[in-house]
Design a protein around this motif. Structure first.
Motif, PDB file in Angstrom:
ATOM      1  N   ARG A 202       0.854  -1.182   0.000  1.00  0.00           N
ATOM      2  CA  ARG A 202       0.000   0.000   0.000  1.00  0.00           C
ATOM      3  C   ARG A 202       0.897   1.243   0.000  1.00  0.00           C
ATOM      4  O   ARG A 202       1.963   1.249   0.614  1.00  0.00           O
ATOM      5  N   GLY A 203       0.446   2.279  -0.701  1.00  0.00           N
ATOM      6  CA  GLY A 203       1.234   3.489  -0.776  1.00  0.00           C
ATOM      7  C   GLY A 203       0.353   4.702  -0.993  1.00  0.00           C
ATOM      8  O   GLY A 203      -0.879   4.646  -0.869  1.00  0.00           O
ATOM      9  N   GLN A 204       0.996   5.792  -1.325  1.00  0.00           N
ATOM     10  CA  GLN A 204       0.289   7.057  -1.505  1.00  0.00           C
ATOM     11  C   GLN A 204      -0.033   7.264  -2.986  1.00  0.00           C
ATOM     12  O   GLN A 204       0.858   7.353  -3.822  1.00  0.00           O
ATOM     13  N   GLY A 205      -1.320   7.308  -3.300  1.00  0.00           N
ATOM     14  CA  GLY A 205      -1.727   7.550  -4.669  1.00  0.00           C
ATOM     15  C   GLY A 205      -1.679   9.023  -5.017  1.00  0.00           C
ATOM     16  O   GLY A 205      -1.411   9.880  -4.168  1.00  0.00           O
ATOM     17  N   GLY A 206      -1.928   9.336  -6.274  1.00  0.00           N
ATOM     18  CA  GLY A 206      -1.939  10.732  -6.670  1.00  0.00           C
ATOM     19  C   GLY A 206      -1.842  10.897  -8.166  1.00  0.00           C
ATOM     20  O   GLY A 206      -1.997   9.942  -8.937  1.00  0.00           O
ATOM     21  N   HIS A 207      -1.579  12.120  -8.587  1.00  0.00           N
ATOM     22  CA  HIS A 207      -1.485  12.446 -10.006  1.00  0.00           C
ATOM     23  C   HIS A 207      -0.080  12.108 -10.516  1.00  0.00           C
ATOM     24  O   HIS A 207       0.923  12.393  -9.851  1.00  0.00           O
ATOM     25  N   GLY A 208      -0.022  11.508 -11.717  1.00  0.00           N
ATOM     26  CA  GLY A 208       1.256  11.090 -12.260  1.00  0.00           C
ATOM     27  C   GLY A 208       2.219  12.225 -12.543  1.00  0.00           C
ATOM     28  O   GLY A 208       3.424  12.001 -12.709  1.00  0.00           O
ATOM     29  N   SER A 209       1.721  13.457 -12.582  1.00  0.00           N
ATOM     30  CA  SER A 209       2.598  14.603 -12.829  1.00  0.00           C
ATOM     31  C   SER A 209       3.342  15.064 -11.581  1.00  0.00           C
ATOM     32  O   SER A 209       4.240  15.910 -11.665  1.00  0.00           O
ATOM     33  N   MET A 210       2.962  14.516 -10.417  1.00  0.00           N
ATOM     34  CA  MET A 210       3.589  14.936  -9.156  1.00  0.00           C
ATOM     35  C   MET A 210       4.039  13.725  -8.344  1.00  0.00           C
ATOM     36  O   MET A 210       3.465  13.399  -7.298  1.00  0.00           O
ATOM     37  N   PRO A 211       5.065  13.003  -8.825  1.00  0.00           N
ATOM     38  CA  PRO A 211       5.518  11.804  -8.099  1.00  0.00           C
ATOM     39  C   PRO A 211       6.098  12.168  -6.739  1.00  0.00           C
ATOM     40  O   PRO A 211       6.768  13.198  -6.580  1.00  0.00           O
ATOM     41  N   THR A 212       5.818  11.319  -5.764  1.00  0.00           N
ATOM     42  CA  THR A 212       6.289  11.539  -4.392  1.00  0.00           C
ATOM     43  C   THR A 212       7.330  10.503  -3.950  1.00  0.00           C
ATOM     44  O   THR A 212       7.936  10.659  -2.893  1.00  0.00           O
ATOM     45  N   SER A 290      11.016 -16.908  -7.375  1.00  0.00           N
ATOM     46  CA  SER A 290      10.841 -16.362  -8.713  1.00  0.00           C
ATOM     47  C   SER A 290       9.666 -15.393  -8.713  1.00  0.00           C
ATOM     48  O   SER A 290       8.554 -15.754  -8.319  1.00  0.00           O
ATOM     49  N   LEU A 291       9.922 -14.160  -9.144  1.00  0.00           N
ATOM     50  CA  LEU A 291       8.874 -13.147  -9.262  1.00  0.00           C
ATOM     51  C   LEU A 291       8.177 -13.346 -10.599  1.00  0.00           C
ATOM     52  O   LEU A 291       8.740 -13.058 -11.651  1.00  0.00           O
ATOM     53  N   ASN A 292       6.930 -13.818 -10.556  1.00  0.00           N
ATOM     54  CA  ASN A 292       6.254 -14.224 -11.791  1.00  0.00           C
ATOM     55  C   ASN A 292       5.019 -13.401 -12.125  1.00  0.00           C
ATOM     56  O   ASN A 292       4.561 -13.426 -13.271  1.00  0.00           O
ATOM     57  N   VAL A 293       4.462 -12.681 -11.147  1.00  0.00           N
ATOM     58  CA  VAL A 293       3.244 -11.905 -11.400  1.00  0.00           C
ATOM     59  C   VAL A 293       3.356 -10.575 -10.652  1.00  0.00           C
ATOM     60  O   VAL A 293       3.754 -10.545  -9.482  1.00  0.00           O
ATOM     61  N   LEU A 294       3.002  -9.480 -11.340  1.00  0.00           N
ATOM     62  CA  LEU A 294       2.999  -8.155 -10.726  1.00  0.00           C
ATOM     63  C   LEU A 294       1.807  -7.376 -11.266  1.00  0.00           C
ATOM     64  O   LEU A 294       1.626  -7.260 -12.475  1.00  0.00           O
ATOM     65  N   HIS A 295       0.987  -6.863 -10.340  1.00  0.00           N
ATOM     66  CA  HIS A 295      -0.192  -6.081 -10.716  1.00  0.00           C
ATOM     67  C   HIS A 295      -0.137  -4.722 -10.027  1.00  0.00           C
ATOM     68  O   HIS A 295       0.092  -4.648  -8.816  1.00  0.00           O
ATOM     69  N   ALA A 296      -0.358  -3.659 -10.806  1.00  0.00           N
ATOM     70  CA  ALA A 296      -0.470  -2.332 -10.190  1.00  0.00           C
ATOM     71  C   ALA A 296      -0.982  -1.336 -11.227  1.00  0.00           C
ATOM     72  O   ALA A 296      -0.587  -1.370 -12.387  1.00  0.00           O
ATOM     73  N   GLY A 297      -1.838  -0.468 -10.792  1.00  0.00           N
ATOM     74  CA  GLY A 297      -2.281   0.627 -11.640  1.00  0.00           C
ATOM     75  C   GLY A 297      -3.180   0.203 -12.787  1.00  0.00           C
ATOM     76  O   GLY A 297      -3.204  -0.955 -13.199  1.00  0.00           O
ATOM     77  N   ASN A 298      -3.936   1.212 -13.312  1.00  0.00           N
ATOM     78  CA  ASN A 298      -4.779   0.953 -14.477  1.00  0.00           C
ATOM     79  C   ASN A 298      -4.853   2.170 -15.390  1.00  0.00           C
ATOM     80  O   ASN A 298      -5.588   2.164 -16.366  1.00  0.00           O
ATOM     81  N   LYS A 299      -4.072   3.211 -15.069  1.00  0.00           N
ATOM     82  CA  LYS A 299      -4.082   4.402 -15.905  1.00  0.00           C
ATOM     83  C   LYS A 299      -2.716   5.078 -15.817  1.00  0.00           C
ATOM     84  O   LYS A 299      -2.147   5.210 -14.729  1.00  0.00           O
ATOM     85  N   ILE A 300      -2.189   5.516 -16.960  1.00  0.00           N
ATOM     86  CA  ILE A 300      -0.800   5.969 -17.002  1.00  0.00           C
ATOM     87  C   ILE A 300      -0.564   7.240 -16.204  1.00  0.00           C
ATOM     88  O   ILE A 300       0.565   7.493 -15.752  1.00  0.00           O
ATOM     89  N   ASN A 301      -1.588   8.058 -15.998  1.00  0.00           N
ATOM     90  CA  ASN A 301      -1.353   9.311 -15.272  1.00  0.00           C
ATOM     91  C   ASN A 301      -1.837   9.270 -13.830  1.00  0.00           C
ATOM     92  O   ASN A 301      -2.033  10.303 -13.202  1.00  0.00           O
ATOM     93  N   VAL A 302      -2.029   8.053 -13.299  1.00  0.00           N
ATOM     94  CA  VAL A 302      -2.469   7.891 -11.911  1.00  0.00           C
ATOM     95  C   VAL A 302      -1.444   7.052 -11.148  1.00  0.00           C
ATOM     96  O   VAL A 302      -1.119   5.936 -11.566  1.00  0.00           O
ATOM     97  N   ILE A 303      -0.933   7.600 -10.057  1.00  0.00           N
ATOM     98  CA  ILE A 303      -0.004   6.840  -9.207  1.00  0.00           C
ATOM     99  C   ILE A 303      -0.826   5.836  -8.394  1.00  0.00           C
ATOM    100  O   ILE A 303      -1.724   6.232  -7.644  1.00  0.00           O
ATOM    101  N   PRO A 304      -0.554   4.541  -8.530  1.00  0.00           N
ATOM    102  CA  PRO A 304      -1.369   3.555  -7.803  1.00  0.00           C
ATOM    103  C   PRO A 304      -1.098   3.579  -6.307  1.00  0.00           C
ATOM    104  O   PRO A 304       0.042   3.783  -5.867  1.00  0.00           O
ATOM    105  N   ASP A 305      -2.148   3.383  -5.537  1.00  0.00           N
ATOM    106  CA  ASP A 305      -1.989   3.295  -4.086  1.00  0.00           C
ATOM    107  C   ASP A 305      -1.953   1.844  -3.609  1.00  0.00           C
ATOM    108  O   ASP A 305      -1.935   1.580  -2.407  1.00  0.00           O
ATOM    109  N   ARG A 306      -1.910   0.919  -4.580  1.00  0.00           N
ATOM    110  CA  ARG A 306      -1.925  -0.497  -4.234  1.00  0.00           C
ATOM    111  C   ARG A 306      -1.169  -1.269  -5.321  1.00  0.00           C
ATOM    112  O   ARG A 306      -1.367  -1.024  -6.512  1.00  0.00           O
ATOM    113  N   ALA A 307      -0.298  -2.173  -4.920  1.00  0.00           N
ATOM    114  CA  ALA A 307       0.427  -3.031  -5.853  1.00  0.00           C
ATOM    115  C   ALA A 307       0.473  -4.443  -5.269  1.00  0.00           C
ATOM    116  O   ALA A 307       0.549  -4.625  -4.048  1.00  0.00           O
ATOM    117  N   GLU A 308       0.424  -5.411  -6.161  1.00  0.00           N
ATOM    118  CA  GLU A 308       0.369  -6.811  -5.736  1.00  0.00           C
ATOM    119  C   GLU A 308       1.381  -7.610  -6.545  1.00  0.00           C
ATOM    120  O   GLU A 308       1.528  -7.420  -7.755  1.00  0.00           O
TER     121      GLU A 308
END
Length: 439
Positions: A202-212, A290-308
């Motif tokens: 879990r992390g801090q979401g936000g606008h892709g133009s302002m990475p934190t 072995s790292l075989n699956v990674l899921h995060a985000g669904n839109k290029i200009n949105v910082i995801p607040d969740r990654a799996e």
């Protein structure tokens, strides 16, 4: 010779069997079981279909013996892993026969072996010799997803029908580039066990133009990079010591170990010569992830607040799962990261390689492949053997296919194939093994 005709038939049967799509998930093993049943029926042999759920069937056929000993089981699985056409020279479910090979998903893992066992079973039935013990052909569902709707369920539901003195299953292959001019038959007497981990960041979401720098994906990528750079310690268990002792007869760099037989010498030789840099050897010398699956985000200009992420961890039989999990937690330590071991695949004891059954297997290999070298080995993956081993039944894994190290990525990869010659000769070998143990 009748068995040679069955070897030719095995190539044709395998070609058709590979066209039956039994990708797991969802499995659809009932279609594969029915196909195998039709082959048995055509040869006048009876069988049973054992259903775990609609569309999820296994098949059992039996040649009766006198009961002097418990049965020999030829074990194989019907399901296969997914295959995408991209990257293949042929369609993955075509069963094409060309260039001296039968091509298709499952050719090596493990429909090819299943058909060899099937035709060897038919060969023994045709000969009509009195048997001291039953010979059982068992094709099961769900191995590629853990075996819980296949071998495990069958052993729980039909324990008396699946009593056995010996199981022959998948496992090692005959590698052609370990010893020049000699196929090195690796007989799986043990296997690692699996621990599948789900990581939630879990992390801090936000606008892709302002990475934190605190977005879930960034945090997870940094944690995973730290973890994947760390190697577990080298550990060589007894079955792998026996493997290297056999290999030392042919590899000069293993000469010091051949001379004194000390574990510390073997460890030093492996490290000095970077033998653990070979993926196939590294996989049986330490715990792996072995790292075989990674899921995060669904839109290029949105910082995801969740990654799996999902890690496929394979542990040596000597490793305690809680200790490994402590290692993972320490290596991945970070704010907002949760670790869940959602599937723990139980470990099992090894099968003895100093036993009458193993000696019979080795003698039969040398009889059928006179230039072979035979050695015990530990499987880096999982198989249904663990369910039988847990009940005290010796299991040996050997698929009589001669492969180079460069062929190993075809297993679960593109252009999976098995040679026509190996299919034909495999039927002869398995028929001879069945008669040596049962007749």
């Amino acid at each position: 010779m009748e068995v040679e005709k069955l070897g030719d038939e095995a190539v044709e049967v395998l070609s058709h069997y590979l066209r039956v799509n039994t990708t797991n998930p969802p499995g659809n093993e009932a279609a594969g079981a029915s196909f195998l049943g039709d082959v048995l029926h055509d040869h006048g042999l009876e069988y049973r279909l054992l259903e775990a759920a609609p569309g999820r069937s296994s098949l059992l056929a039996r040649l009766r013996g006198s009961g002097e000993g418990k049965p020999l089981i030829f074990l194989n699985h019907i399901d296969v892993v997914p295959a995408e056409a991209e990257g293949w020279q042929v369609a993955p479910f075509s069963g094409e026969v060309s260039d001296g090979f039968v091509w298709g998903r499952g050719a090596l893992d493990m429909k090819g072996m299943g058909v060899m066992q099937l035709m060897a079973f038919i060969a023994v039935a045709r000969e009509g010799l009195p048997l001291r013990r039953d010979l059982v052909f068992l094709a099961v569902a769900d191995e590629e997803a853990g075996g819980y709707a296949g071998a495990k369920m069958l052993l729980e539901k039909y324990p008396e029908e699946l009593e056995a003195d010996l199981v022959i299953n998948e496992g090692g292959y005959a590698l052609t580039d370990l010893v020049p001019g000699k196929p090195f038959f690796m007989v799986a007497c043990a296997e690692k066990y699996g621990l599948w981990l789900r990581l939630l960041q879990r992390g801090q979401g936000g606008h892709g133009s302002m990475p934190t720098g605190k977005g879930a994906l960034e945090l997870m990528v940094r944690a995973l990079a730290r973890f994947l750079e760390r190697k577990r310690p080298l550990r060589i268990n007894p079955v792998m010591q026996a493997f290297f002792a056999r290999l030392a007869e042919f590899w000069e760099i293993l000469g010091p170990y051949r001379e004194d037989g000390k574990l510390e010498t073997l460890m030093r030789v492996i490290e000095e010569n970077h033998l653990d840099a070979v993926p196939a050897l590294n996989a049986v010398l330490r715990d792996t992830a072995s790292l075989n699956v990674l899921h995060a985000g669904n839109k290029i200009n949105v910082i995801p607040d969740r990654a799996e992420a999902f890690l496929d961890c394979r542990l040596l039989p000597e490793t305690e799962a809680p200790e490994f999990l402590d290692f993972v937690r320490e290596a991945l330590s970070g704010e907002g990261l949760e670790i869940d071991h959602f599937q723990d695949m139980e470990r099992s004891p090894s099968s003895p390689w100093e036993s009458e059954a193993y000696r019979t297997l080795e003698e039969t290999i040398l009889e059928c492949y006179p230039d072979a070298v035979v050695s015990p080995f530990m499987l880096s993956g999982l198989s249904d053997s663990r369910f039988f081993r847990a009940r005290g039944v010796p299991c040996y894994g050997i698929i009589p296919a001669r492969l180079g190290l460069s062929d190993l990525p075809r297993i679960h990869g593109a252009d999976e194939r098995i040679s026509v010659q190996d299919v034909r000769e495999g039927v002869v070998f398995l028929r001879a093994l069945a008669l040596s143990i049962c007749a």
